[in-house]
Design a protein around this motif. Structure first.
Motif, PDB file in Angstrom:
ATOM      1  N   TYR A  62      32.888  22.052  46.787  1.00  0.00           N
ATOM      2  CA  TYR A  62      33.253  23.085  45.842  1.00  0.00           C
ATOM      3  C   TYR A  62      33.893  24.078  46.581  1.00  0.00           C
ATOM      4  O   TYR A  62      33.569  24.737  47.680  1.00  0.00           O
ATOM      5  CB  TYR A  62      32.119  23.448  45.053  1.00  0.00           C
ATOM      6  N   THR A  63      35.109  24.786  45.962  1.00  0.00           N
ATOM      7  CA  THR A  63      35.712  25.872  46.627  1.00  0.00           C
ATOM      8  C   THR A  63      36.082  26.837  45.427  1.00  0.00           C
ATOM      9  O   THR A  63      35.901  26.799  44.629  1.00  0.00           O
ATOM     10  CB  THR A  63      37.140  25.260  47.082  1.00  0.00           C
ATOM     11  N   PHE A  64      36.522  28.123  45.969  1.00  0.00           N
ATOM     12  CA  PHE A  64      37.040  29.206  45.380  1.00  0.00           C
ATOM     13  C   PHE A  64      38.391  29.389  45.652  1.00  0.00           C
ATOM     14  O   PHE A  64      38.811  29.058  46.539  1.00  0.00           O
ATOM     15  CB  PHE A  64      35.910  30.463  45.185  1.00  0.00           C
ATOM     16  N   ALA A  65      39.080  30.329  44.956  1.00  0.00           N
ATOM     17  CA  ALA A  65      40.379  30.733  45.559  1.00  0.00           C
ATOM     18  C   ALA A  65      40.455  31.175  46.890  1.00  0.00           C
ATOM     19  O   ALA A  65      39.984  32.444  46.951  1.00  0.00           O
ATOM     20  CB  ALA A  65      40.907  31.776  44.230  1.00  0.00           C
ATOM     21  N   CYS A  66      41.384  30.800  47.700  1.00  0.00           N
ATOM     22  CA  CYS A  66      41.683  31.249  48.858  1.00  0.00           C
ATOM     23  C   CYS A  66      42.275  32.737  48.601  1.00  0.00           C
ATOM     24  O   CYS A  66      43.060  33.155  47.686  1.00  0.00           O
ATOM     25  CB  CYS A  66      42.400  30.495  49.443  1.00  0.00           C
ATOM     26  N   LYS A  67      42.057  33.730  49.500  1.00  0.00           N
ATOM     27  CA  LYS A  67      42.499  34.998  49.346  1.00  0.00           C
ATOM     28  C   LYS A  67      44.209  34.978  49.462  1.00  0.00           C
ATOM     29  O   LYS A  67      44.769  36.017  48.838  1.00  0.00           O
ATOM     30  CB  LYS A  67      42.148  36.003  50.418  1.00  0.00           C
ATOM     31  N   GLU A  68      44.848  34.252  50.053  1.00  0.00           N
ATOM     32  CA  GLU A  68      46.166  34.059  49.921  1.00  0.00           C
ATOM     33  C   GLU A  68      46.719  33.574  48.466  1.00  0.00           C
ATOM     34  O   GLU A  68      47.890  33.872  48.311  1.00  0.00           O
ATOM     35  CB  GLU A  68      46.791  32.972  51.095  1.00  0.00           C
ATOM     36  N   TRP A  69      45.856  33.031  47.571  1.00  0.00           N
ATOM     37  CA  TRP A  69      46.377  32.854  46.419  1.00  0.00           C
ATOM     38  C   TRP A  69      46.847  34.083  45.555  1.00  0.00           C
ATOM     39  O   TRP A  69      48.243  34.227  45.303  1.00  0.00           O
ATOM     40  CB  TRP A  69      45.026  31.988  45.477  1.00  0.00           C
ATOM     41  N   ALA A  70      46.121  34.991  45.609  1.00  0.00           N
ATOM     42  CA  ALA A  70      46.467  36.243  44.819  1.00  0.00           C
ATOM     43  C   ALA A  70      47.463  37.160  45.658  1.00  0.00           C
ATOM     44  O   ALA A  70      48.265  37.589  45.155  1.00  0.00           O
ATOM     45  CB  ALA A  70      45.224  36.974  44.450  1.00  0.00           C
ATOM     46  N   GLU A  71      47.373  36.806  46.879  1.00  0.00           N
ATOM     47  CA  GLU A  71      48.234  37.996  47.686  1.00  0.00           C
ATOM     48  C   GLU A  71      49.571  37.347  47.475  1.00  0.00           C
ATOM     49  O   GLU A  71      50.598  38.169  47.457  1.00  0.00           O
ATOM     50  CB  GLU A  71      47.700  37.645  49.371  1.00  0.00           C
ATOM     51  N   SER A  72      49.834  36.126  47.860  1.00  0.00           N
ATOM     52  CA  SER A  72      51.074  35.197  47.587  1.00  0.00           C
ATOM     53  C   SER A  72      51.590  35.636  46.253  1.00  0.00           C
ATOM     54  O   SER A  72      52.732  35.673  46.167  1.00  0.00           O
ATOM     55  CB  SER A  72      51.058  33.900  48.057  1.00  0.00           C
ATOM     56  N   ILE A  73      50.919  35.643  45.339  1.00  0.00           N
ATOM     57  CA  ILE A  73      51.408  35.982  44.005  1.00  0.00           C
ATOM     58  C   ILE A  73      51.988  37.074  43.759  1.00  0.00           C
ATOM     59  O   ILE A  73      52.958  37.550  43.201  1.00  0.00           O
ATOM     60  CB  ILE A  73      50.335  35.342  42.785  1.00  0.00           C
ATOM     61  N   ILE A  74      51.148  38.248  44.269  1.00  0.00           N
ATOM     62  CA  ILE A  74      51.650  39.748  44.160  1.00  0.00           C
ATOM     63  C   ILE A  74      52.705  40.053  44.895  1.00  0.00           C
ATOM     64  O   ILE A  74      53.799  40.584  44.352  1.00  0.00           O
ATOM     65  CB  ILE A  74      50.323  40.460  44.725  1.00  0.00           C
ATOM     66  N   ASN A  75      52.815  39.344  46.097  1.00  0.00           N
ATOM     67  CA  ASN A  75      54.087  39.637  46.949  1.00  0.00           C
ATOM     68  C   ASN A  75      55.149  38.937  46.344  1.00  0.00           C
ATOM     69  O   ASN A  75      56.273  39.328  46.374  1.00  0.00           O
ATOM     70  CB  ASN A  75      53.949  39.167  48.471  1.00  0.00           C
TER      71      ASN A  75
END
Length: 389
Positions: A62-75
């Motif tokens: 089981y995994t959760f969203a990596c921090k890069e997911w939101a960061e990459s979308i925002i950028n």
């Protein structure tokens, strides 16, 4: 790095809807598939590399969203579209069509009216109908080779509608709506109490010199009365990973949608859904610019070929995406005869125009996200079929 989009890749035997479902759909397997909206190019290599790297760790728990997911979308949204958002504005959805269905359930009741503007991507009205809402059709007008909105009719049709599902950019016509058009939509819908769902899945495939106008940035009324759905799935050729997201600026709407999504864990993505988005948006600028240039070249090639060799078939030149709506009405065929021409004579598998509503009669949708050699072969087969009529 230069990417090779001329490479012909055999996709047969991969459970590909576009390729392996042709025989089930048309009863034959000798057709060139140019229907389902995915590319015949390799998925962007940095996406593949990210997935392979994760598979090196051989525990798929089981995994959760990596921090890069939101960061990459925002950028990405800030750099590519000039849209500054916060992480809390994002809601993961397992595909945009599913996201539309979730929004319909969240913001409407059975029997409520939902408006669409045909010819348009068919899941807009199919999902609405299957969820027992009433579809209101407000047709677009084809004028000077492009689709336009009849705003006098729009104002009348939208009365009493709880939702408008907007294709932005438009599919199948490839129209990039102007800021003025979107502003009128925003004003009318806000005053009428109609929530706008803007499907912007083709935004990153907007073709120069056009610029994609994100609906929520059009005006304050647009910002406060919309859900915007986006995904890298079309642009980076990874729709099989079912990874999309909704952006909602209005706090109340966002809270309502997120509570609905979280109640059934609809907003929980699988392991690769997050990694792929982060990889695409973090490393994808050069690859995307090259693939868009190649697609534009294919569109130019198709336009020239039709004008010179098959003038009875005209195309609506897309301003975004790799989908071309072919206007075949000068051939004088009904839809059944037109389908037979493409399938039995030209040996091509396209989407028939009526898929997108009765307004698409006499049209066929062509997917040109393929190697130039494949496109040239398909157009030669179509030319021969038309000449042999």
């Amino acid at each position: 790095m230069n990417y090779n989009f001329d490479e012909i890749i055999n996709r047969n035997g991969t459970d590909s809807v576009k390729w392996d479902a042709v025989e089930r759909r048309w009863g034959r397997n000798d057709l060139i598939p140019m229907w389902v909206a995915d590319m015949d190019f390799r998925t962007a290599p940095f996406v593949i590399d990210a997935l392979k790297k994760r598979l090196d760790h051989e525990v798929l728990g089981y995994t959760f969203a990596c921090k890069e997911w939101a960061e990459s979308i925002i950028n990405w949204l800030k750099e590519r579209h000039g849209w500054e958002i916060r992480e809390d504005m994002l809601t993961f959805t397992p595909g945009i069509v599913r996201g539309l269905a979730f929004a319909i359930h969240c913001f409407t009741e059975k029997g409520d009216k939902v408006m669409v503007m045909p010819p348009v991507y068919h899941p807009f009205f199919l999902v609405t109908q299957k969820n027992e809402r009433e579809v209101v059709y407000s047709p677009l007008v084809l004028k000077d080779g492009q689709y336009h909105i009849d705003f006098d009719r729009f104002r009348k049709d939208v009365q009493g509608c709880k939702l408008l599902i907007l294709s932005n950019p438009h599919n199948p016509g490839g129209r990039v709506w102007t800021k003025e058009e979107l502003s009128q939509i925003a004003d009318i819908c806000y005053e009428n109490g109609t929530l706008v769902i803007s499907d912007e899945i083709h935004a990153d495939l907007t073709l120069p010199p056009y610029k994609h106008p994100t609906f929520a940035l059009i005006s304050e009324k647009a910002r406060m009365n919309s859900l915007v759905f986006m995904s890298p799935s079309k642009a980076f050729n990874m729709p099989g990973l079912a990874s999309s997201y909704a952006i909602i600026e209005n706090d109340e709407l966002r809270h309502q949608f997120q509570v609905y999504m979280e109640a059934s864990e609809f907003s929980e993505g699988h392991l690769f859904a997050y990694l792929s988005v982060a990889a695409a948006y973090s490393h994808g600028t050069e690859w995307l610019d090259q693939v868009v240039a190649y697609i534009k070249g294919n569109i130019d090639f198709t336009e020239s070929y039709l004008k010179e060799r098959i003038p009875a078939i005209r195309m609506i030149r897309p301003q975004a995406s790799y989908l071309i709506f072919l206007d075949c009405r000068e051939l004088g065929l009904n839809q059944e005869e037109l389908n037979r021409l493409f399938v039995e004579d030209a040996h091509l598998a396209l989407n028939e125009g009526t898929t997108f509503g009765k307004e698409g009669e006499g049209f066929m949708r062509l997917n040109v996200a393929c190697p130039r050699a494949t496109l040239e072969k398909a157009l030669r087969q179509l030319e021969q079929a038309v000449n042999n009529r």
